[in-house]
Design a protein around this motif. Structure first.
Motif, mmCIF file in Angstrom:
data_model
loop_
_atom_site.group_PDB
_atom_site.id
_atom_site.type_symbol
_atom_site.label_atom_id
_atom_site.label_comp_id
_atom_site.label_asym_id
_atom_site.label_seq_id
_atom_site.Cartn_x
_atom_site.Cartn_y
_atom_site.Cartn_z
ATOM 1 N N LEU A 116 1.842 138.673 7.031
ATOM 2 C CA LEU A 116 1.975 137.425 6.287
ATOM 3 C C LEU A 116 3.080 137.517 5.236
ATOM 4 N N THR A 117 3.762 136.417 5.052
ATOM 5 C CA THR A 117 4.721 136.262 3.962
ATOM 6 C C THR A 117 4.390 134.961 3.226
ATOM 7 N N GLY A 118 4.986 134.803 2.055
ATOM 8 C CA GLY A 118 4.688 133.614 1.271
ATOM 9 C C GLY A 118 3.320 133.650 0.635
ATOM 10 N N LEU A 119 2.863 134.847 0.266
ATOM 11 C CA LEU A 119 1.527 134.981 -0.321
ATOM 12 C C LEU A 119 1.396 134.244 -1.645
ATOM 13 N N ASP A 120 2.506 134.100 -2.360
ATOM 14 C CA ASP A 120 2.452 133.440 -3.659
ATOM 15 C C ASP A 120 2.017 131.981 -3.540
ATOM 16 N N GLN A 121 2.287 131.355 -2.383
ATOM 17 C CA GLN A 121 1.898 129.966 -2.162
ATOM 18 C C GLN A 121 0.727 129.844 -1.176
ATOM 19 N N MET A 122 0.097 130.962 -0.876
ATOM 20 C CA MET A 122 -0.983 130.971 0.117
ATOM 21 C C MET A 122 -2.236 130.300 -0.454
ATOM 22 N N PRO A 124 -6.018 129.719 -1.626
ATOM 23 C CA PRO A 124 -6.895 130.724 -2.244
ATOM 24 C C PRO A 124 -7.920 131.310 -1.273
ATOM 25 N N GLY A 125 -8.373 130.512 -0.313
ATOM 26 C CA GLY A 125 -9.365 131.015 0.631
ATOM 27 C C GLY A 125 -8.841 132.163 1.470
ATOM 28 N N ILE A 126 -7.604 132.051 1.942
ATOM 29 C CA ILE A 126 -6.998 133.118 2.748
ATOM 30 C C ILE A 126 -6.847 134.385 1.916
ATOM 31 N N LEU A 127 -6.340 134.241 0.695
ATOM 32 C CA LEU A 127 -6.153 135.405 -0.173
ATOM 33 C C LEU A 127 -7.488 136.086 -0.469
ATOM 34 N N LEU A 128 -8.500 135.292 -0.767
ATOM 35 C CA LEU A 128 -9.808 135.859 -1.076
ATOM 36 C C LEU A 128 -10.417 136.517 0.156
ATOM 37 N N TRP A 129 -10.235 135.917 1.330
ATOM 38 C CA TRP A 129 -10.790 136.490 2.557
ATOM 39 C C TRP A 129 -10.164 137.844 2.872
ATOM 40 N N ARG A 130 -8.868 137.955 2.694
ATOM 41 C CA ARG A 130 -8.200 139.246 2.925
ATOM 42 C C ARG A 130 -8.755 140.307 1.976
ATOM 43 N N SER A 223 0.584 138.378 -3.838
ATOM 44 C CA SER A 223 2.009 138.074 -3.910
ATOM 45 C C SER A 223 2.782 138.969 -2.958
ATOM 46 N N ASP A 224 3.899 138.468 -2.450
ATOM 47 C CA ASP A 224 4.780 139.294 -1.616
ATOM 48 C C ASP A 224 5.333 140.470 -2.408
ATOM 49 N N GLN A 225 5.369 140.347 -3.721
ATOM 50 C CA GLN A 225 5.881 141.427 -4.568
ATOM 51 C C GLN A 225 4.826 142.475 -4.893
ATOM 52 N N SER A 226 3.625 142.298 -4.374
ATOM 53 C CA SER A 226 2.513 143.203 -4.661
ATOM 54 C C SER A 226 2.327 143.316 -6.176
ATOM 55 N N MET A 227 2.185 144.523 -6.707
ATOM 56 C CA MET A 227 1.974 144.678 -8.140
ATOM 57 C C MET A 227 3.232 144.404 -8.959
ATOM 58 N N GLY A 228 4.375 144.303 -8.284
ATOM 59 C CA GLY A 228 5.613 144.006 -8.984
ATOM 60 C C GLY A 228 5.660 142.610 -9.563
ATOM 61 N N GLN A 229 4.735 141.742 -9.154
ATOM 62 C CA GLN A 229 4.714 140.365 -9.658
ATOM 63 C C GLN A 229 4.353 140.295 -11.145
#
Length: 480
Positions: A116-122, A124-130, A223-229
């Protein structure tokens, strides 16, 4: 083979997974995102399948032997990977079945590789499920199943040993009290980690997701930047501490918390020393070639080394830009892993110590043929079965890594991607080495056949290889 003894716990686990799906469904519903329908439908489908299997065999009296146990372990991970992929496939991301299964398998095995890319705009349900997939996978699907199945008279410690490589047999007498304490510790670490993340500047949602994936040694981010965000040294140190804690044996932490008992500390000491040495080496390399402040360089060095060595896979930048030595260092760190009985993957510190003892005794015997040099661990002589088990695992680990790397190369990947992809999947690390699957890339561009092989290798690595390979042998299925 009593397949009914396998179907009942798998059914109950599927019901449990369907309940977890309601959490991201609620998150999307509150956010006004239509993906909540996909989560609700997936929960209904998975829950129905699980309920049917549970009700069909609820009143039957079955016992899990070693063969049924091995089938259960593999069936649970495979079933959860497929079921976990369903809401991703039904979401608005328009993922292919291959990508959905890959993402789910990566989450459940706490690998952290993503398509996946574009995690910053993903949504919330998808992010929480992952994040939930990684949190469930971190404690172990099979461990949760044992805790929920006291009526089956399951050999719980046997199942826990297969899933987590913890060798202590029934440390609390009965398996149920042990698993209750284990889950309390796991939940406690998650809550404290989340609170510290929130204090350090994360939003509540970010803190929740990153706490779930830190304690599980998973590495999925929002985020696509991981902890770098975040650009926060405090957050990086919090992550480092909890990644280290999650790389320790949970039984060791339980004994320390409850009894102040520091027994079996050899692999803990070895693991921390290894992480410290690698961090110092990375710091020297970064300091010689960078113009940042020494404390920030030290923070980045320790954070990335701990992230890789605990197989978490967070990144706060592209550490492969630090030079050839750093690239080689991180590639080698990918093989190592945390302690036995932790949420980390990899080869494990316990096995490395055993191999070192075996080599020392062999060298001592060659230097002085008449001297009896027996390998020891934790002050006790290593039994031949333990030594043989570690040697067999080491051989299987090397062969599995090599075979899958050759398969990836045959599928068209370059040597760097094939080698790093094989070890990052087998050790459940996440990011590999190189421009394609490195810390600044994703696995999206890989061929579908490679993604299926990687998903299978992730599950194989999470199950400590042996329990996955043994069911593929014809002798396993022969009735005696």
């Amino acid at each position: 083979m009593d397949y009914r003894a396998v179907a009942l716990p798998v059914g109950r686990l599927m019901v449990l997974l369907s309940l977890f799906m309601l959490l991201p469904a609620a998150a999307d519903l509150l956010a006004g995102n239509p993906d909540w329908v996909g989560f609700a439908v997936a929960a209904l489908i998975v829950g129905c399948f699980g309920s049917v299997a549970t009700l069909a065999f609820l009143k039957s009296d079955h016992r899990l032997g070693i063969r049924e146990t091995l089938v259960l372990v593999n069936a649970a991970w495979l079933a959860f990977s497929l079921a976990g992929a369903l809401p991703l496939y039904l979401s608005g991301l328009n993922l292919s079945l291959t990508d959905a299964v890959f993402e789910a398998a990566s989450g459940l095995t706490t690998t952290g590789a993503t398509v996946l890319t574009g995690l910053d705009q993903m949504p919330p349900g998808i992010l929480l499920w992952r994040s939930l997939l990684q949190w469930v996978g971190g404690i172990g699907i099979v461990v949760l199943g044992i805790w929920l199945l006291p009526g089956l008279r399951v050999g719980g410690s046997q199942l826990f040993a297969i899933e987590s490589s913890e060798t202590s047999a029934k440390p609390y007498g009965r398996i149920e009290p042990f698993l209750v304490r284990l889950l309390l510790l796991y939940c406690g670490l998650t809550i404290v980690c989340m609170a510290l993340y929130r204090i350090a500047g994360m939003t509540g949602f970010q803190a929740l997701n990153h706490a779930l994936t830190t304690v599980s040694s998973g590495g999925f981010s929002t985020s696509d930047q991981s902890m770098g965000q975040f650009d926060s040294l405090a957050i990086l140190w919090i992550a480092t501490v909890f990644m280290l804690l999650s790389g320790l044996p949970f039984l060791f932490m339980m004994r320390v918390v409850e009894r102040g008992d520091f027994r079996d500390h050899e692999q803990v000491t070895f693991f921390v020393a290894l992480a410290t040495a690698a961090s110092l080496a990375a710091f020297v390399v970064l300091h010689l070639g960078a113009t940042d402040t020494p404390f920030r360089e030290l923070t980045l060095s320790v954070f990335h080394v701990v992230s890789i060595i605990t197989t978490t896979g967070y990144a706060a930048g592209d550490y492969l830009q630090w030079g050839a030595f750093a690239t080689a260092l991180f590639f080698l760190a990918t093989f190592l892993g945390g302690c036995s009985g932790s949420t980390s993957g990899g080869f494990k510190a316990f096995r490395m110590l055993v191999l070192i003892q075996l080599i020392r005794s062999l060298v001592a015997g060659m230097c002085r043929p008449h001297r009896i040099a027996e390998p020891h661990f934790a002050g006790e002589r290593l039994s031949p079965s333990v030594s043989e088990g570690v040697l067999v695992f080491g051989l299987l680990y090397a062969v599995t890594f090599a075979v899958f790397a050759l398969l990836y190369a045959a599928a068209g990947l370059d040597a760097e991607t094939a080698l790093s992809g094989s070890i990052t999947a087998l050790a459940n690390v996440g990011p590999g080495v190189g421009p394609i699957i490195g810390p600044s890339g994703t696995f999206q561009s890989l061929p579908d056949v490679v993604k299926w092989l990687l998903a299978f290798q992730m599950i194989l690595g999470r199950l400590e290889i042996v329990s996955g390979i043994i069911i593929l042998t014809p002798d396993f299925w022969l009735e005696r």
